[in-house]
Design a protein around this motif. Structure first.
Motif, short mmCIF file in Angstrom:
data_model
loop_
_atom_site.label_atom_id
_atom_site.label_comp_id
_atom_site.label_asym_id
_atom_site.label_seq_id
_atom_site.Cartn_x
_atom_site.Cartn_y
_atom_site.Cartn_z
N ASP A 1 33.12 -13.43 17.16
CA ASP A 1 34.30 -13.99 17.81
C ASP A 1 35.47 -13.01 17.83
O ASP A 1 36.31 -13.07 18.73
CB ASP A 1 34.72 -15.28 17.10
CG ASP A 1 33.72 -16.41 17.29
OD1 ASP A 1 32.88 -16.29 18.21
OD2 ASP A 1 33.77 -17.39 16.52
N LYS B 1 38.08 -2.01 16.97
CA LYS B 1 38.05 -2.10 18.44
C LYS B 1 38.78 -0.90 19.04
O LYS B 1 38.32 -0.33 20.03
CB LYS B 1 38.67 -3.41 18.91
CG LYS B 1 37.77 -4.62 18.69
CD LYS B 1 38.24 -5.84 19.47
CE LYS B 1 39.49 -6.43 18.91
NZ LYS B 1 39.83 -7.72 19.59
N GLU C 1 40.73 -5.41 14.78
CA GLU C 1 41.59 -4.73 15.75
C GLU C 1 41.46 -3.21 15.61
O GLU C 1 41.44 -2.48 16.60
CB GLU C 1 43.05 -5.16 15.56
CG GLU C 1 43.35 -6.57 16.03
CD GLU C 1 43.04 -6.75 17.51
OE1 GLU C 1 43.44 -5.89 18.31
OE2 GLU C 1 42.39 -7.76 17.84
N SER D 1 34.46 -10.21 20.75
CA SER D 1 33.81 -10.62 22.00
C SER D 1 34.50 -10.05 23.23
O SER D 1 33.88 -9.88 24.28
CB SER D 1 33.77 -12.15 22.09
OG SER D 1 35.09 -12.69 22.07
N ASP D 2 35.78 -9.71 23.10
CA ASP D 2 36.53 -9.18 24.24
C ASP D 2 36.19 -7.73 24.57
O ASP D 2 36.65 -7.21 25.59
CB ASP D 2 38.03 -9.31 24.00
CG ASP D 2 38.49 -8.63 22.72
OD1 ASP D 2 37.71 -8.62 21.73
OD2 ASP D 2 39.62 -8.12 22.69
N VAL D 3 35.38 -7.06 23.73
CA VAL D 3 35.03 -5.67 24.03
C VAL D 3 33.53 -5.48 24.21
O VAL D 3 33.05 -4.34 24.29
CB VAL D 3 35.56 -4.70 22.93
CG1 VAL D 3 37.08 -4.75 22.87
CG2 VAL D 3 34.95 -5.02 21.57
N LYS D 4 32.78 -6.57 24.29
CA LYS D 4 31.34 -6.45 24.47
C LYS D 4 30.98 -5.65 25.72
O LYS D 4 29.99 -4.91 25.73
CB LYS D 4 30.69 -7.83 24.53
CG LYS D 4 30.66 -8.57 23.20
CD LYS D 4 30.22 -10.01 23.37
CE LYS D 4 28.82 -10.11 23.93
NZ LYS D 4 28.37 -11.53 24.00
N ASP D 5 31.79 -5.82 26.77
CA ASP D 5 31.47 -5.14 28.02
C ASP D 5 31.82 -3.65 27.99
O ASP D 5 31.61 -2.94 28.98
CB ASP D 5 32.19 -5.81 29.19
CG ASP D 5 33.72 -5.76 29.08
OD1 ASP D 5 34.22 -5.34 28.00
OD2 ASP D 5 34.40 -6.14 30.04
N LYS D 6 32.31 -3.17 26.88
CA LYS D 6 32.61 -1.75 26.73
C LYS D 6 31.35 -0.94 26.39
O LYS D 6 31.40 0.28 26.34
CB LYS D 6 33.64 -1.53 25.62
CG LYS D 6 34.97 -2.23 25.86
CD LYS D 6 35.72 -1.67 27.05
CE LYS D 6 37.09 -2.31 27.19
NZ LYS D 6 37.84 -1.76 28.35
#
Length: 433
Positions: free
Chosen positions: A113, A323, A320, A116-121
């Motif tokens: 969780d 990431k 953070e 999850s906002d950087v999975k597409d990296k």
């Protein structure tokens, strides 16, 4: 901790990292006393302090204290000890094959969780190295998709084509032996477990897989046994060496041009330059040889990720930091330019395309273009919870086979039995008992 807890952890969908961190300092970037949060970070990668300094300068409320914990296995052993004592760092670097065993030991936090906002990296294959049953336990930093490094000057001199398939590799190996009886195309010894795991994976084998809490071990599946037969054939015909690599003797042969190639991870040029500086400009990189012509699938060999440990009192801030370190454009670029590693993040790989090639091969302007293509074809892989047992057993059993002249496939079978027995003893459900 019982090993079955690992399976419960990775199979439980929807575990909330926010819940797990509920007893931490919360989302504010402040410590319990109202001051800046300090994160302890263990790694071993070169020049990591420079990356930490960059972060600290821009993030006064989240300061990172870096400790060089030594490389690879040593670092993991220290991390496990520290975790059991309740004083592991907030963030730690780990090698991909060691991550499952650390999950077994309850060291890393499930950060699904939080990241999850950087999975597409990341490419799917890259992120798979830190993902188990959909749960993410770390963010990849650098990767080592397998490529082929060779003495282009000598292959050209002897009119030997660069092998694009493993069948052509055998032809090239025979041509090298004919051109110089003292020379070998490569040395692939028994202790290169990661290489053999990689070529087996490339051939379609899955040395470990897990479904519904049940593991399957495939070290002796048919694809792996055919790989064993292929390389034994090369050794039996004296077409490759099995002498140890990265020794003074191997270094001397690399310098003298009697070892002409190294099939390995994208990190190899820096190693070769370090031991054979006089050969700079004489090496090139090509795509890894294929088992089936036209199938560009390639495995990983090496690389590392950062985890947030369960001991951390500041998991959100730690997430953070990793990431930024691994998935941001700035961090990925620093991994490339400061640490001289091949970034795991897609943005870092794109940035690399405009970078100078490694010092070993300054003439190969398309190095990073080719590296990005190789990386995009990397195969997802699952490492088992006892990869360390497999590594040790593999070296022992294959060395016995090489010394005794017995079938390599029997060595692969023996390794699988050892790995299965160890997992069964540890409490895992195994499909191939």
């Amino acid at each position: 901790m019982k090993k079955t807890k690992f399976m419960t952890a990775i199979a439980t969908i929807g575990v909330s990292a926010m819940l797990l961190s509920g007893c931490s300092a919360g989302s504010a970037d402040v410590s319990a006393d109202g001051g800046p949060v300090t994160l302890n970070f263990w790694s071993w990668a070169p020049n990591t302090q420079k990356l930490v300094d960059t972060w600290n300068a821009a993030n006064p409320d989240i300061q990172v204290k870096y400790t060089d914990a030594g490389g690879g296995k040593d670092s993991s052993a220290k991390l496990l000890t520290a975790s059991r004592a309740g004083n592991a760092p907030d963030v730690a670097a780990v090698e991909y094959p060691t991550l499952p065993s650390l999950i077994v030991a309850d060291v890393p936090l499930d950060i699904t969780d939080l990241v999850s906002d950087v999975k597409d990296k990341y490419d799917t294959g890259t992120l798979s190295q830190t993902t188990f049953d959909g749960q993410i336990y770390g963010l990849p930093q650098d990767i080592g998709p397998m490529a082929y490094f060779y003495r282009s000057d000598l292959l050209e001199k002897w009119n030997i084509p660069v092998p694009t398939t493993w069948a052509e590799f055998k032809t090239a190996a025979a041509a090298v032996r004919a051109a110089d009886p003292k020379a070998y195309l490569a040395s692939l010894p028994a202790d290169q477990w990661a290489f053999y795991a990689g070529v087996a994976n490339q051939a379609g084998s899955k040395w470990w897989s897990v479904s519904d809490n049940t593991w399957t071990v495939g070290i002796a599946d048919e694809a792996s046994l055919q790989v064993a037969d292929y390389f034994q054939d090369l050794v039996d015909e004296d077409l490759i060496s099995t002498d140890p690599i990265l020794t003074p003797e191997w270094n001397a042969k690399v310098n003298s041009g009697t070892i002409l190639s190294w099939p390995g991870g994208l990190w190899a040029p820096g190693v070769i330059e370090g031991v054979a500086a006089d050969t700079v400009g004489k090496w090139s990189m090509a795509a890894f040889p294929q088992w089936t012509a036209g199938d560009a699938s390639v495995a990983y060999q090496g690389g590392s990720a950062e985890i947030v440990t369960k001991n951390s009192k500041h998991p959100e801030q730690a997430a953070e930091f990793i990431k930024w370190l691994n998935a941001s454009d700035e961090g990925a670029d620093l991994v490339l330019t400061v640490q001289n590693a091949y970034p795991a993040a897609i943005s870092g790989q794109e940035a690399a395309k405009s970078s100078k090639p490694p010092a070993l091969m300054p003439q190969q302007d398309d190095f990073y273009e080719l590296a990005a293509t190789i990386s995009s074809n990397a195969i997802p892989v699952t490492w088992g919870p006892n990869a360390n047992v497999a590594e040790s057993a593999f070296a022992d059993e294959l060395n016995k086979a090489i010394t005794a002249g017995t079938p390599w496939r029997d060595a692969f079978k023996a390794v699988e039995k050892i790995v299965v027995a160890d997992m069964t003893k540890s409490g895992f459900e195994i499909s191939n008992k």
